[in-house]
Structures are given as structure tokens and as C-alpha cells.
Scaffold this active site. Structure first.
Site, PDB file in Angstrom:
ATOM      1  N   TYR A  24      -3.909 -45.944  -8.123  1.00 57.12           N
ATOM      2  CA  TYR A  24      -4.940 -45.023  -7.611  1.00 57.12           C
ATOM      3  C   TYR A  24      -4.314 -43.686  -7.207  1.00 57.12           C
ATOM      4  O   TYR A  24      -4.786 -42.619  -7.589  1.00 57.12           O
ATOM      5  CB  TYR A  24      -5.706 -45.624  -6.423  1.00 57.12           C
ATOM      6  N   THR A 154     -14.413 -28.116  -2.654  1.00 51.46           N
ATOM      7  CA  THR A 154     -13.894 -28.603  -3.934  1.00 51.46           C
ATOM      8  C   THR A 154     -14.980 -28.449  -4.991  1.00 51.46           C
ATOM      9  O   THR A 154     -16.043 -29.067  -4.897  1.00 51.46           O
ATOM     10  CB  THR A 154     -13.451 -30.069  -3.802  1.00 51.46           C
ATOM     11  N   SER A 238      -6.656 -25.213  -9.455  1.00 47.96           N
ATOM     12  CA  SER A 238      -6.407 -26.652  -9.369  1.00 47.96           C
ATOM     13  C   SER A 238      -7.197 -27.376 -10.440  1.00 47.96           C
ATOM     14  O   SER A 238      -8.317 -26.975 -10.763  1.00 47.96           O
ATOM     15  CB  SER A 238      -6.828 -27.168  -7.986  1.00 47.96           C
ATOM     16  N   HIS A 240      -7.380 -30.738  -9.835  1.00 44.72           N
ATOM     17  CA  HIS A 240      -7.511 -31.969  -9.055  1.00 44.72           C
ATOM     18  C   HIS A 240      -6.366 -32.942  -9.386  1.00 44.72           C
ATOM     19  O   HIS A 240      -6.546 -34.155  -9.436  1.00 44.72           O
ATOM     20  CB  HIS A 240      -8.871 -32.622  -9.350  1.00 44.72           C
ATOM     21  N   ARG A 243      -7.028 -35.415 -12.206  1.00 40.88           N
ATOM     22  CA  ARG A 243      -7.841 -36.589 -11.885  1.00 40.88           C
ATOM     23  C   ARG A 243      -9.315 -36.410 -12.220  1.00 40.88           C
ATOM     24  O   ARG A 243     -10.105 -37.338 -12.048  1.00 40.88           O
ATOM     25  CB  ARG A 243      -7.700 -36.921 -10.394  1.00 40.88           C
ATOM     26  N   GLY A 272      -0.921 -28.806  -8.197  1.00 42.24           N
ATOM     27  CA  GLY A 272      -0.792 -29.589  -9.422  1.00 42.24           C
ATOM     28  C   GLY A 272       0.622 -29.560  -9.972  1.00 42.24           C
ATOM     29  O   GLY A 272       1.036 -28.575 -10.569  1.00 42.24           O
ATOM     30  N   ARG A 295       0.292 -35.511  -4.234  1.00 42.56           N
ATOM     31  CA  ARG A 295       0.934 -36.836  -4.259  1.00 42.56           C
ATOM     32  C   ARG A 295       2.241 -36.921  -3.469  1.00 42.56           C
ATOM     33  O   ARG A 295       2.473 -37.945  -2.802  1.00 42.56           O
ATOM     34  CB  ARG A 295       1.151 -37.281  -5.710  1.00 42.56           C
TER      35      ARG A 295
HETATM   36  C1  LIG Z   1      -4.843 -39.891  -4.261  1.00 44.16           C
HETATM   37  C2  LIG Z   1      -5.459 -38.525  -4.333  1.00 44.16           C
HETATM   38  C3  LIG Z   1      -6.641 -38.264  -3.660  1.00 44.16           C
HETATM   39  C4  LIG Z   1      -7.205 -37.001  -3.704  1.00 44.16           C
HETATM   40  N1  LIG Z   1      -8.325 -36.759  -2.991  1.00 44.16           N
HETATM   41  C5  LIG Z   1      -8.861 -35.513  -3.000  1.00 44.16           C
HETATM   42  C6  LIG Z   1     -10.002 -35.211  -2.221  1.00 44.16           C
HETATM   43  O1  LIG Z   1     -10.525 -36.066  -1.508  1.00 44.16           O
HETATM   44  N2  LIG Z   1     -10.502 -33.962  -2.277  1.00 44.16           N
HETATM   45  C7  LIG Z   1      -9.927 -32.976  -3.056  1.00 44.16           C
HETATM   46  O2  LIG Z   1     -10.414 -31.844  -3.079  1.00 44.16           O
HETATM   47  N3  LIG Z   1      -8.832 -33.227  -3.788  1.00 44.16           N
HETATM   48  C8  LIG Z   1      -8.293 -34.473  -3.778  1.00 44.16           C
HETATM   49  N4  LIG Z   1      -7.177 -34.712  -4.516  1.00 44.16           N
HETATM   50  C9  LIG Z   1      -6.551 -33.629  -5.316  1.00 44.16           C
HETATM   51  C10 LIG Z   1      -5.496 -32.879  -4.499  1.00 44.16           C
HETATM   52  O3  LIG Z   1      -6.070 -32.101  -3.487  1.00 44.16           O
HETATM   53  C11 LIG Z   1      -4.675 -31.941  -5.374  1.00 44.16           C
HETATM   54  O4  LIG Z   1      -5.540 -31.097  -6.101  1.00 44.16           O
HETATM   55  C12 LIG Z   1      -3.727 -32.638  -6.332  1.00 44.16           C
HETATM   56  O5  LIG Z   1      -3.243 -33.844  -5.807  1.00 44.16           O
HETATM   57  C13 LIG Z   1      -2.563 -31.702  -6.654  1.00 44.16           C
HETATM   58  O6  LIG Z   1      -1.718 -32.240  -7.578  1.00 44.16           O
HETATM   59  P1  LIG Z   1      -0.339 -33.006  -7.224  1.00 44.16           P
HETATM   60  O7  LIG Z   1      -0.721 -34.362  -6.733  1.00 44.16           O
HETATM   61  O8  LIG Z   1       0.332 -33.033  -8.563  1.00 44.16           O
HETATM   62  O9  LIG Z   1       0.423 -32.202  -6.206  1.00 44.16           O
HETATM   63  C14 LIG Z   1      -6.592 -35.971  -4.477  1.00 44.16           C
HETATM   64  C15 LIG Z   1      -5.404 -36.247  -5.151  1.00 44.16           C
HETATM   65  C16 LIG Z   1      -4.834 -37.500  -5.089  1.00 44.16           C
HETATM   66  C17 LIG Z   1      -3.541 -37.739  -5.828  1.00 44.16           C
HETATM   67  C1  LIG Z   2     -15.000 -38.827  -4.329  1.00 45.86           C
HETATM   68  C2  LIG Z   2     -13.615 -38.316  -4.589  1.00 45.86           C
HETATM   69  C3  LIG Z   2     -12.550 -39.338  -4.303  1.00 45.86           C
HETATM   70  C4  LIG Z   2     -11.244 -38.787  -3.833  1.00 45.86           C
HETATM   71  C5  LIG Z   2     -10.587 -37.950  -4.853  1.00 45.86           C
HETATM   72  O1  LIG Z   2     -10.782 -36.774  -4.897  1.00 45.86           O
HETATM   73  C6  LIG Z   2      -9.682 -38.526  -5.814  1.00 45.86           C
HETATM   74  O2  LIG Z   2      -9.463 -39.733  -5.794  1.00 45.86           O
HETATM   75  O3  LIG Z   2      -9.156 -37.755  -6.634  1.00 45.86           O
END
Ligand SMILES: Cc1cc2nc3c(=O)[nH]c(=O)nc-3n(C[C@H](O)[C@H](O)[C@H](O)COP(=O)(O)O)c2cc1C
Ligand SMILES: CCCCC(=O)C(=O)O
Length: 349
Positions: A24, A154, A238, A240, A243, A272, A295
């Protein structure tokens, strides 16, 4: 043995975590093309140092949306920190406070934002705008009252990625864990990711709060310009962390066009694939004011709680200072564009 860089923190965390949970946190959408592209794109860029500059010890601190931060690195919002460590976002907050960096607290935090704020960390609050504007406004008021210094909206999530067998499939929280920022039972199913959300909602939000508004998840330069036109105080380039939309481009590859469109009117942040101090320097050279890490924070938290997150931040800080010095630079705030060339081993030459 204590990890000595961010990648070793991932290995340590992987060894400690249940495989489903590791999947996850680590995973990306579908074929993980974007996930891989974020890091690969940094590797393709090379740094051309200047010599004999006499730059001295580099200055790393800066002011971002009116708040001091010790370096141009923020904690990106990520959900469910108590899945990684029992102290969850409290530990992350303590580490951010200790390091003097801004933490973006997720709407889906497993610790209430008020309790995270009590760690003393400078908090920005991340939210998914909800179609129920009354509910959204309540959440904004709560973030204001908790002392959050900015709202991070977001905008890359008009829907959740498809589940399929993707490693990143959203987990159900085990009994005892909830998302107290949501109010009520704090069930993740209370959150709606809606394709109806539009620029009109940003205009609405601009009218209901005086907090700075940061739009997270911008990849197109036209959207960066629209963000500024609609009153955003900063944007975060970004995808995300790979993801959401798979095959979205690497963020560092989009940064130059976005920085050009924004033209210095508001800070441009990027997240990212940032794993090294040299990655931070590359982003600064290509027009970012700061970067955020997702991460690696989770890996530090899993491995050693607040100490682990603090160590991740300290490692990146030391790497950043060293990279600036080796580039002949005396300040993270003045990194010239011509430091970076697109000449790397993967450039196909
Ligand atoms: C496990 C996980 C959960 C995340 N949850 C959110 C979230 O709730 N809201 C959001 O805007 N971004 C979320 N993100 C995205 C991060 O804010 C970010 O854009 C991303 O992790 C950056 O990349 P990196 O992991 O390579 O540093 C999540 C990322 C991960 C890995
Ligand atoms: C509803 C979004 C769940 C959290 C998230 O942003 C993620 O897992 O990447």
C-alpha cells in the site's frame, strides 16, 4: 545497522512491515509507469558544478507562505501513519518540529490535526474538497482553529485509482484506527472523491478563508496559470507519487514549463521521487522553491518512529548541503538553471 540514506530506510521498513501494508505505501497505480518515471527522470538529469566560487557554508533556510522553514523540504501529506507506527502522525509531527520543517497533515490522518499541531510543527492541512460545501467549510474552520498555516487542496483526485490488484489498493483500517479529521466515526468511506469539483470550488474556497491556498497535483502549465488566476498562493507539481493517473509524466520533467507559466508570481513546489540531496538541487535549479517527500517519511516512521523521521530529514538536509557545496553554491535560494543538463545515462545517446 542504522540506515545511511533514504533508500536504506525503504529496505529497513520493508523488512519490518506486513507485505500488504508495504505494498500500500510503496505501490503506484496500475503498471507503476509513473511511479518509476519520477525517480528515473531525476537520474537522467546531471549536475554541472562550478568551481572556485568561495561560496562558504550553504544557507538552507527560507520563508514559505510567511513561515520560516529550515530547508526547502516539506513533509508531503500521506494517509494513515498509525499503520506504519503506533504513534502515527504524532511522531511525524515531533520530527518535523525538531527539524524545523513544514508538515502537510493529511485529511486522512490517523491522529487529529489538533493533536498533531500540539507537537509544535508548522502544519499545512491537506484536504479533498467535498461536494458538501457545508462539511468542507467546517473542516476549513477546524484547520484554521487548529493553527494550520495553509490549506493544501489535492486536485489530482476526481476519483480514486482503480483497485485491480495494484499494490496501492486502498486498505480498510483495522479496528481501533480511524481518521479523526473527518469527524463522526472517522471512517474513510465518509470521503467523496468527486469529478464534479472544479475551479468554481476554488473560487468558493477563496471566498471563505483567508488562509493561503495551495493546489497540489498540477501537471499542466495551463492549470498552473489558472491556479494563479484563481487566487492560489502556491502550487505543488505532483502526480500523487504515481498513485493516481498511471502514465502521467514525471514531475521533474513538468517543472520547467510550470515554473515558466507561473513566472515567479507564487512559489512552485514539487513532489515525487525525491530521494537524494542532488534531487532537491535539480528541482531548485529547474524552478522549484521547495520539494516535498512522501514515502521516505513513512519509511523513517516505520523503522524508528519520530527518531526515524527526524533521521530521514537530517540525512536529506546533510545531502542537500553537501550537494550545494560541491556545485559551488552558497544558498539553496540561488540555484542557477544552467546547473542542470539533460545528459544522463538514460538519455539514449
Ligand atoms: C501511502 C501514501 C499515502 C498518500 N496519501 C495522500 C493523501 O492522503 N493526500 C494527498 O494529497 N497525497 C497523498 N499521497 C501523495 C503524497 O502527498 C505525495 O504526492 C507523494 O507521496 C510524493 O511522492 P514520493 O512518495 O515519491 O515522495 C500519498 C502517498 C503515499 C505514498
Ligand atoms: C482517498 C485517498 C487515499 C489516500 C491516498 O491519497 C493514497 O493512498 O494515495
Amino acid at each position: 545497522m542504522e540506515p545511511v540514506n533514504l533508500r536504506e530506510y525503504e529496505t529497513a521498513a520493508r523488512d519490518k512491515l506486513d507485505p500488504g501494508l508495504y505494498g500500500y505505501f510503496a505501490g503506484g497505480a496500475q503498471d507503476e509507469v509513473t511511479l518509476g518515471a519520477n525517480e528515473a527522470a531525476f537520474r537522467r538529469l546531471m549536475l554541472v558544478p562550478r568551481v572556485l566560487t568561495g561560496a562558504g557554508e550553504p544557507a538552507l533556510d527560507l520563508t514559505l507562505l510567511g513561515r520560516q522553514t529550515s530547508m526547502p523540504v516539506l513533509v508531503a501529506p500521506s494517509a494513515f501513519h498509525r499503520l506504519a507506527h503506533p504513534e502515527g502522525e504524532l511522531a511525524t509531527g515531533r520530527a518535523a518540529a525538531q527539524a524545523g520543517v513544514i508538515m502537510i497533515n493529511a485529511m486522512l490522518s490517523t491522529v487529529a490535526m489538533e493533536d498533531v499541531a500540539a507537537t509544535g510543527a508548522t502544519l499545512w492541512f491537506q484536504l479533498y474538497l467535498q461536494p458538501d460545501l457545508g462539511y468542507t467549510e467546517q473542516l476549513v474552520r477546524r484547520a484554521e482553529a487548529a493553527g494550520c498555516r495553509a490549506l493544501v487542496i489535492t486536485v489530482d483526485s476526481p476519483a480514486l485509482r482503480t483497485g485491480e490488484r495494484a499494490r496501492s489498493a486502498l486498505l480498510d483500517l483495522p479496528p481501533g484506527l480511524s481518521c479523526p479529521n473527518l469527524g463522526g466515526a472517522g471512517d474513510i468511506r465518509q470521503v467523496t472523491l468527486s469529478p464534479e469539483i472544479s475551479w468554481r470550488h476554488i473560487d468558493w474556497l477563496r471566498g471563505v478563508t483567508s488562509l493561503p491556498i495551495v493546489l497540489k497535483g498540477i501537471l499542466h502549465q495551463a492549470d498552473a496559470a489558472l491556479a494563479v488566476a484563481h487566487g492560489a498562493d502556491a502550487v505543488i507539481v505532483s502526480n500523487h507519487g504515481g498513485r493516481q493517473l498511471d502514465t502521467a509524466p514525471a514531475t521533474i520533467d513538468r517543472l520547467p514549463l510550470i515554473a515558466e507559466a507561473v513566472d515567479g508570481r507564487v512559489p512552485v513546489l514539487l513532489d515525487g521521487g525525491v530521494r537524494r540531496g542532488t534531487d532537491v538541487v535539480k528541482a531548485l535549479a529547474l524552478g522549484a522553491t521547495a520539494v516535498a517527500i512522501g514515502r521516505p517519511v513513512v519509511w523513517g516512521l516505520t523503522t524508528a518512529g519520530a527518531d526515524g523521521v527526524a533521521h530521514v530529514l537530517a540525512l536529506l538536509r546533510a545531502e542537500l548541503a553537501n550537494a550545494l557545496t560541491l556545485c559551488g553554491l552558497g544558498s539553496a535560494g540561488q540555484v542557477p538553471r544552467d546547473l542542470v543538463v539533460n545528459d544522463g545515462p538514460a538519455a539514449g545517446r
